[in-house]
Design a protein around this motif. Sequence first.
Motif, PDB file in Angstrom:
ATOM      1  N   VAL A   1       0.853  -1.185   0.000  1.00  0.00           N
ATOM      2  CA  VAL A   1       0.000   0.000   0.000  1.00  0.00           C
ATOM      3  C   VAL A   1       0.891   1.237   0.000  1.00  0.00           C
ATOM      4  O   VAL A   1       1.782   1.370   0.847  1.00  0.00           O
ATOM      5  CB  VAL A   1      -0.935   0.028   1.216  1.00  0.00           C
ATOM      6  CG1 VAL A   1      -1.835   1.261   1.170  1.00  0.00           C
ATOM      7  CG2 VAL A   1      -1.776  -1.234   1.280  1.00  0.00           C
ATOM      8  N   ARG A   2       0.644   2.126  -0.953  1.00  0.00           N
ATOM      9  CA  ARG A   2       1.448   3.338  -1.062  1.00  0.00           C
ATOM     10  C   ARG A   2       0.547   4.561  -1.172  1.00  0.00           C
ATOM     11  O   ARG A   2      -0.480   4.525  -1.841  1.00  0.00           O
ATOM     12  CB  ARG A   2       2.345   3.292  -2.310  1.00  0.00           C
ATOM     13  CG  ARG A   2       3.453   2.261  -2.224  1.00  0.00           C
ATOM     14  CD  ARG A   2       4.305   2.266  -3.469  1.00  0.00           C
ATOM     15  NE  ARG A   2       5.440   1.382  -3.315  1.00  0.00           N
ATOM     16  CZ  ARG A   2       6.029   0.727  -4.316  1.00  0.00           C
ATOM     17  NH1 ARG A   2       5.573   0.867  -5.538  1.00  0.00           N
ATOM     18  NH2 ARG A   2       7.053  -0.048  -4.090  1.00  0.00           N
ATOM     19  N   GLY A   3       0.956   5.640  -0.542  1.00  0.00           N
ATOM     20  CA  GLY A   3       0.329   6.926  -0.778  1.00  0.00           C
ATOM     21  C   GLY A   3       1.082   7.647  -1.873  1.00  0.00           C
ATOM     22  O   GLY A   3       2.301   7.477  -2.022  1.00  0.00           O
ATOM     23  N   TYR A   4       0.359   8.423  -2.661  1.00  0.00           N
ATOM     24  CA  TYR A   4       1.016   9.151  -3.748  1.00  0.00           C
ATOM     25  C   TYR A   4       0.564  10.607  -3.748  1.00  0.00           C
ATOM     26  O   TYR A   4      -0.626  10.899  -3.694  1.00  0.00           O
ATOM     27  CB  TYR A   4       0.693   8.537  -5.108  1.00  0.00           C
ATOM     28  CG  TYR A   4       1.292   9.330  -6.252  1.00  0.00           C
ATOM     29  CD1 TYR A   4       2.654   9.245  -6.527  1.00  0.00           C
ATOM     30  CD2 TYR A   4       0.513  10.205  -7.008  1.00  0.00           C
ATOM     31  CE1 TYR A   4       3.226  10.004  -7.536  1.00  0.00           C
ATOM     32  CE2 TYR A   4       1.079  10.966  -8.020  1.00  0.00           C
ATOM     33  CZ  TYR A   4       2.434  10.862  -8.284  1.00  0.00           C
ATOM     34  OH  TYR A   4       3.006  11.619  -9.279  1.00  0.00           O
ATOM     35  N   ALA A   5       1.532  11.514  -3.783  1.00  0.00           N
ATOM     36  CA  ALA A   5       1.267  12.938  -3.966  1.00  0.00           C
ATOM     37  C   ALA A   5       2.032  13.390  -5.203  1.00  0.00           C
ATOM     38  O   ALA A   5       3.162  12.935  -5.440  1.00  0.00           O
ATOM     39  CB  ALA A   5       1.715  13.740  -2.747  1.00  0.00           C
ATOM     40  N   ASN A   6       1.434  14.283  -5.976  1.00  0.00           N
ATOM     41  CA  ASN A   6       2.054  14.649  -7.249  1.00  0.00           C
ATOM     42  C   ASN A   6       3.349  15.429  -7.084  1.00  0.00           C
ATOM     43  O   ASN A   6       4.112  15.571  -8.033  1.00  0.00           O
ATOM     44  CB  ASN A   6       1.065  15.452  -8.102  1.00  0.00           C
ATOM     45  CG  ASN A   6       1.031  14.964  -9.537  1.00  0.00           C
ATOM     46  OD1 ASN A   6       1.314  13.801  -9.817  1.00  0.00           O
ATOM     47  ND2 ASN A   6       0.695  15.842 -10.458  1.00  0.00           N
ATOM     48  N   SER A   7       3.609  15.925  -5.882  1.00  0.00           N
ATOM     49  CA  SER A   7       4.888  16.586  -5.638  1.00  0.00           C
ATOM     50  C   SER A   7       6.055  15.627  -5.834  1.00  0.00           C
ATOM     51  O   SER A   7       7.188  16.055  -6.045  1.00  0.00           O
ATOM     52  CB  SER A   7       4.927  17.168  -4.226  1.00  0.00           C
ATOM     53  OG  SER A   7       4.680  16.155  -3.260  1.00  0.00           O
ATOM     54  N   ARG A   8       5.771  14.318  -5.778  1.00  0.00           N
ATOM     55  CA  ARG A   8       6.807  13.311  -6.040  1.00  0.00           C
ATOM     56  C   ARG A   8       7.484  13.566  -7.384  1.00  0.00           C
ATOM     57  O   ARG A   8       8.693  13.381  -7.535  1.00  0.00           O
ATOM     58  CB  ARG A   8       6.162  11.925  -6.029  1.00  0.00           C
ATOM     59  CG  ARG A   8       7.057  10.772  -6.442  1.00  0.00           C
ATOM     60  CD  ARG A   8       6.238   9.503  -6.614  1.00  0.00           C
ATOM     61  NE  ARG A   8       7.044   8.407  -7.137  1.00  0.00           N
ATOM     62  CZ  ARG A   8       7.507   7.411  -6.407  1.00  0.00           C
ATOM     63  NH1 ARG A   8       7.257   7.375  -5.112  1.00  0.00           N
ATOM     64  NH2 ARG A   8       8.214   6.452  -6.948  1.00  0.00           N
ATOM     65  N   LEU A   9       6.697  14.000  -8.371  1.00  0.00           N
ATOM     66  CA  LEU A   9       7.248  14.299  -9.685  1.00  0.00           C
ATOM     67  C   LEU A   9       7.654  15.752  -9.829  1.00  0.00           C
ATOM     68  O   LEU A   9       8.710  16.064 -10.365  1.00  0.00           O
ATOM     69  CB  LEU A   9       6.210  13.967 -10.773  1.00  0.00           C
ATOM     70  CG  LEU A   9       6.026  12.509 -11.153  1.00  0.00           C
ATOM     71  CD1 LEU A   9       4.909  12.389 -12.169  1.00  0.00           C
ATOM     72  CD2 LEU A   9       7.310  11.933 -11.717  1.00  0.00           C
ATOM     73  N   SER A  10       6.799  16.659  -9.361  1.00  0.00           N
ATOM     74  CA  SER A  10       6.972  18.062  -9.705  1.00  0.00           C
ATOM     75  C   SER A  10       8.121  18.741  -8.974  1.00  0.00           C
ATOM     76  O   SER A  10       8.586  19.798  -9.409  1.00  0.00           O
ATOM     77  CB  SER A  10       5.673  18.824  -9.439  1.00  0.00           C
ATOM     78  OG  SER A  10       5.321  18.781  -8.070  1.00  0.00           O
ATOM     79  N   GLU A  11       8.598  18.158  -7.880  1.00  0.00           N
ATOM     80  CA  GLU A  11       9.659  18.819  -7.120  1.00  0.00           C
ATOM     81  C   GLU A  11      11.026  18.698  -7.776  1.00  0.00           C
ATOM     82  O   GLU A  11      11.930  19.474  -7.474  1.00  0.00           O
ATOM     83  CB  GLU A  11       9.725  18.247  -5.702  1.00  0.00           C
ATOM     84  CG  GLU A  11       8.586  18.729  -4.813  1.00  0.00           C
ATOM     85  CD  GLU A  11       8.612  18.097  -3.436  1.00  0.00           C
ATOM     86  OE1 GLU A  11       9.416  17.162  -3.238  1.00  0.00           O
ATOM     87  OE2 GLU A  11       7.829  18.518  -2.573  1.00  0.00           O
ATOM     88  N   GLY A  12      11.197  17.757  -8.686  1.00  0.00           N
ATOM     89  CA  GLY A  12      12.500  17.566  -9.312  1.00  0.00           C
ATOM     90  C   GLY A  12      12.448  17.778 -10.811  1.00  0.00           C
ATOM     91  O   GLY A  12      11.459  17.439 -11.472  1.00  0.00           O
ATOM     92  N   ALA A  13      13.531  18.333 -11.365  1.00  0.00           N
ATOM     93  CA  ALA A  13      13.574  18.595 -12.807  1.00  0.00           C
ATOM     94  C   ALA A  13      13.453  17.305 -13.612  1.00  0.00           C
ATOM     95  O   ALA A  13      12.813  17.270 -14.662  1.00  0.00           O
ATOM     96  CB  ALA A  13      14.872  19.328 -13.155  1.00  0.00           C
TER      97      ALA A  13
END
Length: 350
Positions: free
Chosen positions: A283-295
């Motif tokens: 089970v994992r939680g996902y927030a879109n900042s996972r992608l958007s914080e890094g180039a």
Amino acid sequence: MTTNTARTSSTRTGTAPTPATARTVLFDELGGPEVLRVEELPLPAPGPGEVLVRVEALGLNRAEALFRAGTYYYRPNLPASRLGYEAAGIVEAVGDGVRAHSPGDAVMTGPGIEMSAQGVYADRVVLPADSVVARPAGLDAVTAAATWLAYSTAYGGMLEAGGLRPGDHVVITAASSGVGIAALQTATRIGAVPIAVTRTGAKRRQLLDHGAALVVASDTEDVVEKVRRFTGGKGAELVFDAVGGAGLAELSGAATADGTVVVYGFLDASTPMQMPLNWPLTVRGYANSRLSEGAAGRRRVNAFIESGIRDGTFRPAVAEVFEGLERIGDAHRLLEANEHVGKVVVRVAP
């Protein structure tokens, strides 16, 4: 303290002067759509690393209704909080050091926005350059406003966090939402098998048209039983869930024993989330900042979205378009009615 004049001196602009104010949606208290108001606010010139965007259209997300009501995962700074993640528009000016964007560029917003301070519900907005991405060629403003957050969430949550592969089955809850439609199309594009879960059968035909291999109406059908029968008894390799809450434990029964559940939303914020017991399920939680914080993450997701738009496999669904910022309350009412398929959009300017 940096003055407005000093900031303007390092700003590249188009032929028109930068407006001194922006019509902006604000709210002073938590509540329903009625708390939203439009006010003229001072508009600074973009500083170093910032861009000024003239907003053409806004794409509404359920997160914004939760934020307005005070039930989102972070709370607004009141009074006079801003609102909104997603817009499409035209760059009017850029601050010192910005090289990726130029005045006149057609763009979309989405990555790395904190709504209280940077919410995009306005006719013009100053944002960090990293919060703005190029609009794919040929995409009009209304469609573009329904694109970035939906498809980036589907890509990041299902492929990067969930490990979805060709041939896998994926259960997609809240399938008629903007993210749900994007998830159906994303799964189909990579050769996975999407199973749409929606409350009633009223949207079945539309979900099938957007790529669902099976549609399950959760109000009248047993989701776990239907998924297991469709998958030959084994269940789905991935459950991509927008709801959370007490129903998560039961929903996890639709997954394979060694499958994965990715929770990216919490539409059922009224009840505590109950974790599945059928280990070794992941089970994992996902927030879109996972992608958007890094180039690197932004580069991957932007390339994925652009390629899907270019080859026609991504068809952002726009449910209804409201004309003008004054209709933002009506747009939020439709958003919360849960009767639409795809994104609710407000056109700010032609």
